[in-house]
Design a protein around this motif. Sequence first.
Motif, PDB file in Angstrom:
ATOM      1  N   ILE A   1      -2.941 -11.663  -5.063  1.00 55.52           N
ATOM      2  CA  ILE A   1      -3.631 -10.329  -4.299  1.00 55.52           C
ATOM      3  C   ILE A   1      -2.721  -9.242  -4.642  1.00 55.52           C
ATOM      4  O   ILE A   1      -1.602  -9.228  -4.596  1.00 55.52           O
ATOM      5  CB  ILE A   1      -4.050 -10.641  -2.887  1.00 55.52           C
ATOM      6  CG1 ILE A   1      -5.028 -11.839  -2.992  1.00 55.52           C
ATOM      7  CG2 ILE A   1      -4.544  -9.358  -2.442  1.00 55.52           C
ATOM      8  CD1 ILE A   1      -5.037 -12.321  -1.390  1.00 55.52           C
ATOM      9  N   VAL A   2      -3.408  -8.042  -5.253  1.00 58.23           N
ATOM     10  CA  VAL A   2      -2.709  -6.703  -5.332  1.00 58.23           C
ATOM     11  C   VAL A   2      -3.664  -5.835  -4.422  1.00 58.23           C
ATOM     12  O   VAL A   2      -4.648  -5.426  -4.944  1.00 58.23           O
ATOM     13  CB  VAL A   2      -2.618  -6.337  -6.873  1.00 58.23           C
ATOM     14  CG1 VAL A   2      -2.141  -4.875  -6.742  1.00 58.23           C
ATOM     15  CG2 VAL A   2      -1.752  -7.498  -7.603  1.00 58.23           C
ATOM     16  N   ALA A   3      -2.973  -5.451  -3.316  1.00 51.60           N
ATOM     17  CA  ALA A   3      -3.786  -4.579  -2.173  1.00 51.60           C
ATOM     18  C   ALA A   3      -2.943  -3.159  -2.102  1.00 51.60           C
ATOM     19  O   ALA A   3      -1.822  -3.257  -2.040  1.00 51.60           O
ATOM     20  CB  ALA A   3      -4.123  -5.274  -0.983  1.00 51.60           C
ATOM     21  N   HIS A   4      -3.916  -2.294  -1.801  1.00 51.91           N
ATOM     22  CA  HIS A   4      -3.283  -0.790  -1.414  1.00 51.91           C
ATOM     23  C   HIS A   4      -4.097  -0.439  -0.105  1.00 51.91           C
ATOM     24  O   HIS A   4      -5.316  -0.582  -0.223  1.00 51.91           O
ATOM     25  CB  HIS A   4      -3.238  -0.023  -2.512  1.00 51.91           C
ATOM     26  CG  HIS A   4      -3.023   1.591  -2.576  1.00 51.91           C
ATOM     27  ND1 HIS A   4      -3.947   2.355  -2.261  1.00 51.91           N
ATOM     28  CD2 HIS A   4      -1.739   1.994  -2.176  1.00 51.91           C
ATOM     29  CE1 HIS A   4      -3.182   3.490  -1.819  1.00 51.91           C
ATOM     30  NE2 HIS A   4      -1.942   3.055  -1.805  1.00 51.91           N
ATOM     31  N   SER A   5      -3.216   0.138   0.622  1.00 49.27           N
ATOM     32  CA  SER A   5      -3.800   1.125   1.744  1.00 49.27           C
ATOM     33  C   SER A   5      -4.728   0.247   2.436  1.00 49.27           C
ATOM     34  O   SER A   5      -4.432  -1.006   2.988  1.00 49.27           O
ATOM     35  CB  SER A   5      -4.691   2.295   1.083  1.00 49.27           C
ATOM     36  OG  SER A   5      -4.838   3.189   2.093  1.00 49.27           O
ATOM     37  N   ALA A   6      -6.036   0.574   2.774  1.00 48.48           N
ATOM     38  CA  ALA A   6      -6.819  -0.280   3.827  1.00 48.48           C
ATOM     39  C   ALA A   6      -7.226  -1.621   3.060  1.00 48.48           C
ATOM     40  O   ALA A   6      -7.803  -2.528   3.650  1.00 48.48           O
ATOM     41  CB  ALA A   6      -8.074   0.598   3.841  1.00 48.48           C
ATOM     42  N   GLY A   7      -6.999  -1.821   1.687  1.00 51.13           N
ATOM     43  CA  GLY A   7      -6.992  -2.893   0.844  1.00 51.13           C
ATOM     44  C   GLY A   7      -5.931  -4.031   1.590  1.00 51.13           C
ATOM     45  O   GLY A   7      -6.535  -5.250   1.595  1.00 51.13           O
ATOM     46  N   VAL A   8      -4.999  -3.550   1.993  1.00 50.45           N
ATOM     47  CA  VAL A   8      -3.994  -4.461   2.554  1.00 50.45           C
ATOM     48  C   VAL A   8      -4.483  -5.035   3.952  1.00 50.45           C
ATOM     49  O   VAL A   8      -4.308  -6.133   4.362  1.00 50.45           O
ATOM     50  CB  VAL A   8      -2.572  -3.647   3.031  1.00 50.45           C
ATOM     51  CG1 VAL A   8      -1.757  -4.526   3.889  1.00 50.45           C
ATOM     52  CG2 VAL A   8      -1.807  -3.234   1.600  1.00 50.45           C
ATOM     53  N   MET A   9      -5.146  -3.868   4.829  1.00 57.48           N
ATOM     54  CA  MET A   9      -5.538  -4.664   6.047  1.00 57.48           C
ATOM     55  C   MET A   9      -6.892  -5.316   5.762  1.00 57.48           C
ATOM     56  O   MET A   9      -7.157  -6.307   6.789  1.00 57.48           O
ATOM     57  CB  MET A   9      -5.981  -3.366   7.001  1.00 57.48           C
ATOM     58  CG  MET A   9      -4.883  -2.306   7.484  1.00 57.48           C
ATOM     59  SD  MET A   9      -3.579  -3.532   8.342  1.00 57.48           S
ATOM     60  CE  MET A   9      -2.340  -2.215   8.390  1.00 57.48           C
ATOM     61  N   THR A  10      -7.458  -5.167   4.820  1.00 59.59           N
ATOM     62  CA  THR A  10      -8.757  -6.112   4.457  1.00 59.59           C
ATOM     63  C   THR A  10      -8.287  -7.388   4.121  1.00 59.59           C
ATOM     64  O   THR A  10      -8.635  -8.434   4.736  1.00 59.59           O
ATOM     65  CB  THR A  10      -9.415  -5.607   3.266  1.00 59.59           C
ATOM     66  OG1 THR A  10     -10.109  -4.339   3.698  1.00 59.59           O
ATOM     67  CG2 THR A  10     -10.687  -6.388   2.900  1.00 59.59           C
ATOM     68  N   THR A  11      -7.138  -7.566   3.231  1.00 58.74           N
ATOM     69  CA  THR A  11      -6.673  -8.690   2.853  1.00 58.74           C
ATOM     70  C   THR A  11      -5.994  -9.344   4.397  1.00 58.74           C
ATOM     71  O   THR A  11      -6.230 -10.824   4.141  1.00 58.74           O
ATOM     72  CB  THR A  11      -5.280  -8.586   1.831  1.00 58.74           C
ATOM     73  OG1 THR A  11      -5.901  -7.886   0.685  1.00 58.74           O
ATOM     74  CG2 THR A  11      -4.556  -9.978   1.520  1.00 58.74           C
TER      75      THR A  11
END
Length: 192
Positions: free
Chosen positions: A71-81
């Motif tokens: 997984i490569v997450a950024h910003s709110a994508g981190v919180m989603t992850t």
Amino acid sequence: MTGNAKPTIVIVPGMREHVEDHWQTIVARRLGDAGRTVRTVPPLVRDRLSRAAHVTNVVDVMAQITGPVLIVAHSAGVMTTVQWARRHDADVRGALLATPPDFETPLADGYPTSEELARYGWTPVPRKPLPFPSIVVASANDPLGSPERVAGLARDWGSSLVEIGRVGHLNPASGHGPWPRAEELIEALEHG
């Protein structure tokens, strides 16, 4: 890793619109051009503040993948992850979690309020260790998360912390497009 199969790279963007010159878009294109399988979680067209809708979006993408993922997450994508990882299982080999926002502290103007984040299910932020290796990337001057708070998230999640200096929120709005270090960190996660 099963055989020599490389994991599918799953890009988990934040809540904002996809931008061509965002580092995640660039990394996805570069890795795809290099023959890697890359899947990007698509933007929501409705319920854009809903944690449940964002998590379901990740679930839908993961359901289409056979084999391991990174997984490569950024910003709110981190919180989603992190929210996704609480209740769902997949063969996740690692996660690059870049500049997570601090949803438990009021955000800057133009971002969701603390009340909105609570109403849409984003808080409290999960604090248990993640069930896979992860690297949290922190900016010294991120307007959405102080280095101390981001370091606390990394500690709670059992993540390695990588501090990358004064890069704002590591997005085009803070003057950043390409971020070659992302590929180095992805490779580090792949090779343990």
